[in-house]
Design a protein around this motif. Structure first.
Motif, PDB file in Angstrom:
ATOM      1  N   LYS A   1       3.583  -6.668   2.797  1.00 57.74           N
ATOM      2  CA  LYS A   1       2.199  -6.868   2.040  1.00 57.74           C
ATOM      3  C   LYS A   1       1.237  -6.069   2.982  1.00 57.74           C
ATOM      4  N   MET A   2       1.281  -6.423   4.181  1.00 60.37           N
ATOM      5  CA  MET A   2       0.367  -5.894   5.083  1.00 60.37           C
ATOM      6  C   MET A   2       0.311  -4.421   5.138  1.00 60.37           C
ATOM      7  N   ILE A   3       1.708  -3.823   5.200  1.00 59.57           N
ATOM      8  CA  ILE A   3       1.609  -2.376   5.030  1.00 59.57           C
ATOM      9  C   ILE A   3       1.252  -1.810   3.967  1.00 59.57           C
ATOM     10  N   CYS A   4       1.320  -2.259   2.661  1.00 53.66           N
ATOM     11  CA  CYS A   4       1.005  -2.073   1.439  1.00 53.66           C
ATOM     12  C   CYS A   4      -0.598  -2.184   1.419  1.00 53.66           C
ATOM     13  N   PHE A   5      -1.129  -3.244   2.083  1.00 54.78           N
ATOM     14  CA  PHE A   5      -2.495  -3.417   1.916  1.00 54.78           C
ATOM     15  C   PHE A   5      -3.313  -2.304   2.735  1.00 54.78           C
ATOM     16  N   GLY A   6      -2.537  -2.070   4.153  1.00 50.30           N
ATOM     17  CA  GLY A   6      -3.209  -0.877   4.718  1.00 50.30           C
ATOM     18  C   GLY A   6      -3.397   0.441   3.923  1.00 50.30           C
ATOM     19  N   LYS A   7      -2.315   0.844   3.619  1.00 52.11           N
ATOM     20  CA  LYS A   7      -2.174   1.963   2.739  1.00 52.11           C
ATOM     21  C   LYS A   7      -3.163   2.150   1.677  1.00 52.11           C
ATOM     22  N   LEU A   8      -3.169   1.056   0.812  1.00 49.48           N
ATOM     23  CA  LEU A   8      -4.054   1.078  -0.467  1.00 49.48           C
ATOM     24  C   LEU A   8      -5.433   0.747  -0.010  1.00 49.48           C
ATOM     25  N   SER A   9      -5.771   0.120   1.217  1.00 51.01           N
ATOM     26  CA  SER A   9      -7.278   0.081   1.451  1.00 51.01           C
ATOM     27  C   SER A   9      -7.689   1.473   2.160  1.00 51.01           C
ATOM     28  N   ALA A  10      -6.832   2.190   2.940  1.00 51.71           N
ATOM     29  CA  ALA A  10      -7.270   3.417   3.307  1.00 51.71           C
ATOM     30  C   ALA A  10      -7.472   4.477   1.875  1.00 51.71           C
ATOM     31  N   SER A  11      -6.803   4.282   0.816  1.00 57.62           N
ATOM     32  CA  SER A  11      -7.049   5.198  -0.273  1.00 57.62           C
ATOM     33  C   SER A  11      -8.049   4.670  -1.020  1.00 57.62           C
ATOM     34  N   LEU A  12      -8.153   3.424  -1.036  1.00 50.38           N
ATOM     35  CA  LEU A  12      -9.557   2.818  -1.939  1.00 50.38           C
ATOM     36  C   LEU A  12     -10.630   3.114  -1.043  1.00 50.38           C
ATOM     37  N   VAL A  13     -10.839   3.099  -0.130  1.00 54.17           N
ATOM     38  CA  VAL A  13     -12.144   3.500   0.925  1.00 54.17           C
ATOM     39  C   VAL A  13     -12.476   5.104   0.530  1.00 54.17           C
ATOM     40  N   ALA A  14     -11.448   5.840   0.541  1.00 54.26           N
ATOM     41  CA  ALA A  14     -11.710   7.396   0.388  1.00 54.26           C
ATOM     42  C   ALA A  14     -12.039   7.522  -1.312  1.00 54.26           C
ATOM     43  N   ARG A  15     -11.589   6.867  -2.080  1.00 48.50           N
ATOM     44  CA  ARG A  15     -11.797   7.038  -3.464  1.00 48.50           C
ATOM     45  C   ARG A  15     -12.820   6.422  -4.062  1.00 48.50           C
ATOM     46  N   TYR A  16     -13.223   5.299  -3.570  1.00 46.54           N
ATOM     47  CA  TYR A  16     -14.411   4.711  -3.898  1.00 46.54           C
ATOM     48  C   TYR A  16     -15.535   4.444  -2.954  1.00 46.54           C
ATOM     49  N   SER A  17     -15.883   5.944  -2.341  1.00 51.47           N
ATOM     50  CA  SER A  17     -16.966   5.918  -1.388  1.00 51.47           C
ATOM     51  C   SER A  17     -18.074   5.449  -1.522  1.00 51.47           C
ATOM     52  N   HIS A  18     -18.206   5.486  -2.829  1.00 52.06           N
ATOM     53  CA  HIS A  18     -19.729   5.025  -3.526  1.00 52.06           C
ATOM     54  C   HIS A  18     -19.723   3.338  -3.279  1.00 52.06           C
ATOM     55  N   GLN A  19     -18.625   2.870  -3.182  1.00 55.45           N
ATOM     56  CA  GLN A  19     -18.710   1.521  -2.989  1.00 55.45           C
ATOM     57  C   GLN A  19     -18.835   0.836  -1.434  1.00 55.45           C
ATOM     58  N   ASP A  20     -19.233  -0.279  -1.333  1.00 55.09           N
ATOM     59  CA  ASP A  20     -19.049  -0.844   0.108  1.00 55.09           C
ATOM     60  C   ASP A  20     -17.815  -1.192   0.626  1.00 55.09           C
ATOM     61  N   LYS A  21     -17.812  -1.608   1.743  1.00 51.46           N
ATOM     62  CA  LYS A  21     -16.468  -1.848   2.394  1.00 51.46           C
ATOM     63  C   LYS A  21     -16.118  -3.175   1.918  1.00 51.46           C
ATOM     64  N   LYS A  22     -16.697  -4.150   1.552  1.00 52.88           N
ATOM     65  CA  LYS A  22     -16.503  -5.456   1.106  1.00 52.88           C
ATOM     66  C   LYS A  22     -15.741  -5.388  -0.400  1.00 52.88           C
ATOM     67  N   TYR A  23     -16.250  -4.304  -1.145  1.00 55.36           N
ATOM     68  CA  TYR A  23     -15.855  -4.231  -2.616  1.00 55.36           C
ATOM     69  C   TYR A  23     -14.525  -3.507  -2.482  1.00 55.36           C
ATOM     70  N   CYS A  24     -14.297  -2.792  -1.350  1.00 56.98           N
ATOM     71  CA  CYS A  24     -12.868  -2.042  -1.519  1.00 56.98           C
ATOM     72  C   CYS A  24     -12.001  -2.932  -0.764  1.00 56.98           C
ATOM     73  N   SER A  25     -12.286  -3.924   0.111  1.00 57.16           N
ATOM     74  CA  SER A  25     -11.478  -4.880   0.625  1.00 57.16           C
ATOM     75  C   SER A  25     -10.908  -6.028  -0.289  1.00 57.16           C
ATOM     76  N   MET A  26     -11.972  -6.332  -1.165  1.00 54.78           N
ATOM     77  CA  MET A  26     -11.763  -7.248  -2.318  1.00 54.78           C
ATOM     78  C   MET A  26     -10.978  -6.674  -3.221  1.00 54.78           C
ATOM     79  N   LEU A  27     -11.000  -5.498  -3.737  1.00 54.68           N
ATOM     80  CA  LEU A  27     -10.361  -4.689  -4.461  1.00 54.68           C
ATOM     81  C   LEU A  27      -8.755  -4.592  -3.995  1.00 54.68           C
TER      82      LEU A  27
END
Length: 170
Positions: free
Chosen positions: A25-51
Protein backbone atom coordinates in the motif's frame (compact mmCIF):
# COMPACT_ATOMS: atom_id res chain seq x y z
CA UNK A 1 4.38 -31.99 17.73
CA UNK A 2 3.14 -30.26 14.55
CA UNK A 3 -0.22 -29.47 16.11
CA UNK A 4 1.46 -27.50 18.89
CA UNK A 5 3.40 -25.28 16.49
CA UNK A 6 0.53 -24.65 14.06
CA UNK A 7 -1.45 -22.17 16.21
CA UNK A 8 1.68 -20.12 16.90
CA UNK A 9 2.56 -20.20 13.21
CA UNK A 10 -0.91 -19.00 12.23
CA UNK A 11 -0.97 -16.31 14.90
CA UNK A 12 2.36 -14.94 13.65
CA UNK A 13 1.62 -15.39 9.96
CA UNK A 14 -1.37 -13.05 9.72
CA UNK A 15 0.36 -9.99 11.27
CA UNK A 16 3.44 -10.56 9.11
CA UNK A 17 1.32 -10.86 5.98
CA UNK A 18 -0.60 -7.72 6.92
CA UNK A 19 2.71 -5.85 7.27
CA UNK A 20 3.60 -6.98 3.74
CA UNK A 21 0.23 -5.74 2.49
CA UNK A 22 0.84 -2.38 4.18
CA UNK A 23 4.22 -2.12 2.47
CA UNK A 24 2.55 -2.68 -0.91
CA UNK A 25 0.00 0.00 0.00
CA UNK A 26 2.82 2.41 0.86
CA UNK A 27 4.58 1.64 -2.42
CA UNK A 28 1.36 2.26 -4.35
CA UNK A 29 0.73 5.42 -2.34
CA UNK A 30 4.20 6.78 -3.08
CA UNK A 31 4.04 6.08 -6.81
CA UNK A 32 0.51 7.44 -7.17
CA UNK A 33 1.25 10.49 -5.04
CA UNK A 34 4.22 11.52 -7.19
CA UNK A 35 2.13 11.05 -10.32
CA UNK A 36 -0.82 13.05 -9.01
CA UNK A 37 1.36 15.94 -7.81
CA UNK A 38 2.79 16.20 -11.33
CA UNK A 39 -0.55 15.82 -13.10
CA UNK A 40 -2.57 18.02 -10.73
CA UNK A 41 0.03 20.78 -10.31
CA UNK A 42 -2.79 23.34 -10.24
CA UNK A 43 -4.00 21.80 -6.95
CA UNK A 44 -2.33 22.14 -3.56
CA UNK A 45 -0.41 19.32 -1.85
CA UNK A 46 -3.27 18.60 0.56
CA UNK A 47 -5.64 17.92 -2.33
CA UNK A 48 -3.16 15.55 -3.99
CA UNK A 49 -2.52 13.78 -0.71
CA UNK A 50 -6.21 13.33 -0.02
CA UNK A 51 -6.82 12.14 -3.58
CA UNK A 52 -3.97 9.63 -3.27
CA UNK A 53 -5.32 8.36 0.04
CA UNK A 54 -8.84 8.08 -1.32
CA UNK A 55 -7.70 6.08 -4.36
CA UNK A 56 -5.50 3.69 -2.37
CA UNK A 57 -8.11 3.24 0.35
CA UNK A 58 -10.75 2.48 -2.26
CA UNK A 59 -8.52 -0.02 -4.08
CA UNK A 60 -7.82 -1.86 -0.81
CA UNK A 61 -11.39 -1.58 0.45
CA UNK A 62 -10.45 0.52 3.45
CA UNK A 63 -12.27 3.83 3.02
CA UNK A 64 -11.92 6.52 5.66
CA UNK A 65 -15.51 7.40 6.57
CA UNK A 66 -14.62 10.32 8.82
CA UNK A 67 -14.72 13.93 7.70
CA UNK A 68 -13.03 15.64 5.96
CA UNK A 69 -12.08 12.44 4.07
CA UNK A 70 -15.63 11.18 3.54
CA UNK A 71 -16.73 14.55 2.17
CA UNK A 72 -13.68 14.70 -0.07
CA UNK A 73 -14.59 11.29 -1.54
CA UNK A 74 -18.16 12.39 -2.23
CA UNK A 75 -17.03 15.68 -3.81
CA UNK A 76 -14.35 14.01 -5.94
CA UNK A 77 -16.00 10.68 -6.80
CA UNK A 78 -15.49 11.01 -10.57
CA UNK A 79 -11.79 11.82 -10.26
CA UNK A 80 -11.24 8.99 -7.77
CA UNK A 81 -12.99 6.53 -10.07
CA UNK A 82 -10.94 7.72 -13.06
CA UNK A 83 -7.67 7.38 -11.14
CA UNK A 84 -8.60 3.87 -10.02
CA UNK A 85 -9.56 2.92 -13.58
CA UNK A 86 -6.25 4.29 -14.88
CA UNK A 87 -4.11 2.80 -12.11
CA UNK A 88 -3.43 -0.50 -13.91
CA UNK A 89 -2.39 1.38 -17.05
CA UNK A 90 -0.32 4.07 -15.33
CA UNK A 91 1.44 1.68 -12.95
CA UNK A 92 1.87 -1.58 -14.84
CA UNK A 93 4.92 -2.39 -12.72
CA UNK A 94 2.70 -2.54 -9.62
CA UNK A 95 0.11 -4.98 -10.94
CA UNK A 96 1.87 -8.09 -9.63
CA UNK A 97 2.43 -6.77 -6.09
CA UNK A 98 -1.05 -5.22 -6.07
CA UNK A 99 -2.68 -8.46 -7.22
CA UNK A 100 -0.78 -10.48 -4.63
CA UNK A 101 -1.44 -7.98 -1.82
CA UNK A 102 -5.19 -7.86 -2.51
CA UNK A 103 -5.38 -11.64 -2.55
CA UNK A 104 -3.31 -11.94 0.63
CA UNK A 105 -5.54 -9.34 2.26
CA UNK A 106 -8.57 -11.46 1.39
CA UNK A 107 -6.92 -14.55 2.88
CA UNK A 108 -5.93 -12.68 6.06
CA UNK A 109 -9.44 -11.27 6.41
CA UNK A 110 -10.92 -14.73 5.89
CA UNK A 111 -8.63 -16.22 8.54
CA UNK A 112 -9.77 -13.43 10.86
CA UNK A 113 -13.41 -14.38 10.21
CA UNK A 114 -14.30 -11.73 7.60
CA UNK A 115 -15.24 -13.39 4.32
CA UNK A 116 -16.03 -10.31 2.25
CA UNK A 117 -14.71 -10.65 -1.30
CA UNK A 118 -16.04 -7.29 -2.54
CA UNK A 119 -12.58 -5.71 -2.66
CA UNK A 120 -11.34 -8.49 -4.94
CA UNK A 121 -14.45 -8.27 -7.09
CA UNK A 122 -14.08 -4.49 -7.45
CA UNK A 123 -10.39 -4.87 -8.31
CA UNK A 124 -11.25 -7.46 -10.95
CA UNK A 125 -13.94 -5.26 -12.53
CA UNK A 126 -11.55 -2.31 -12.56
CA UNK A 127 -8.85 -4.33 -14.31
CA UNK A 128 -6.42 -4.16 -11.40
CA UNK A 129 -6.03 -7.92 -10.88
CA UNK A 130 -3.87 -10.19 -12.97
CA UNK A 131 -6.34 -13.05 -12.91
CA UNK A 132 -4.03 -15.57 -14.56
CA UNK A 133 -1.42 -15.05 -11.82
CA UNK A 134 -1.14 -17.86 -9.28
CA UNK A 135 -1.39 -16.95 -5.62
CA UNK A 136 2.13 -17.01 -4.16
CA UNK A 137 2.94 -18.76 -0.93
CA UNK A 138 3.32 -16.35 1.99
CA UNK A 139 7.12 -16.65 1.95
CA UNK A 140 7.29 -15.74 -1.75
CA UNK A 141 4.95 -12.81 -1.20
CA UNK A 142 7.11 -11.48 1.63
CA UNK A 143 10.29 -11.97 -0.41
CA UNK A 144 8.76 -9.93 -3.23
CA UNK A 145 7.64 -7.20 -0.82
CA UNK A 146 11.10 -6.99 0.75
CA UNK A 147 12.82 -6.92 -2.65
CA UNK A 148 10.59 -4.14 -4.00
CA UNK A 149 10.64 -2.20 -0.72
CA UNK A 150 14.43 -2.38 -0.60
CA UNK A 151 14.76 -1.37 -4.27
CA UNK A 152 12.82 1.86 -3.72
CA UNK A 153 14.39 2.59 -0.32
CA UNK A 154 11.24 1.93 1.69
CA UNK A 155 12.73 -1.02 3.52
CA UNK A 156 16.24 -0.75 4.86
CA UNK A 157 17.82 -4.05 5.83
CA UNK A 158 19.16 -4.13 9.38
CA UNK A 159 22.85 -3.50 9.81
CA UNK A 160 24.85 -6.55 10.80
CA UNK A 161 25.57 -6.63 14.49
CA UNK A 162 29.21 -6.67 15.36
CA UNK A 163 30.50 -9.46 17.49
CA UNK A 164 32.00 -8.26 20.77
CA UNK A 165 35.75 -7.99 20.85
CA UNK A 166 37.40 -11.14 22.26
CA UNK A 167 38.68 -9.30 25.34
CA UNK A 168 35.12 -8.23 26.32
CA UNK A 169 33.66 -11.75 26.33
CA UNK A 170 33.16 -12.92 29.87
Amino acid sequence: MMEESTPGFESNLIPVMREGIEVVKMICFGKLSASLVARYSHQDKKYCSMLTGAVINEIFGTPNNQDPFASFCVDNRDIIDTEIKDFAVNFKELRIPLTDALRMQFICDKMDGHEDDQTLKHAKVRGLLLEERDLPLPQKFMEMVRRIGKAIGLIIPPLPTEAPAPDTIQ
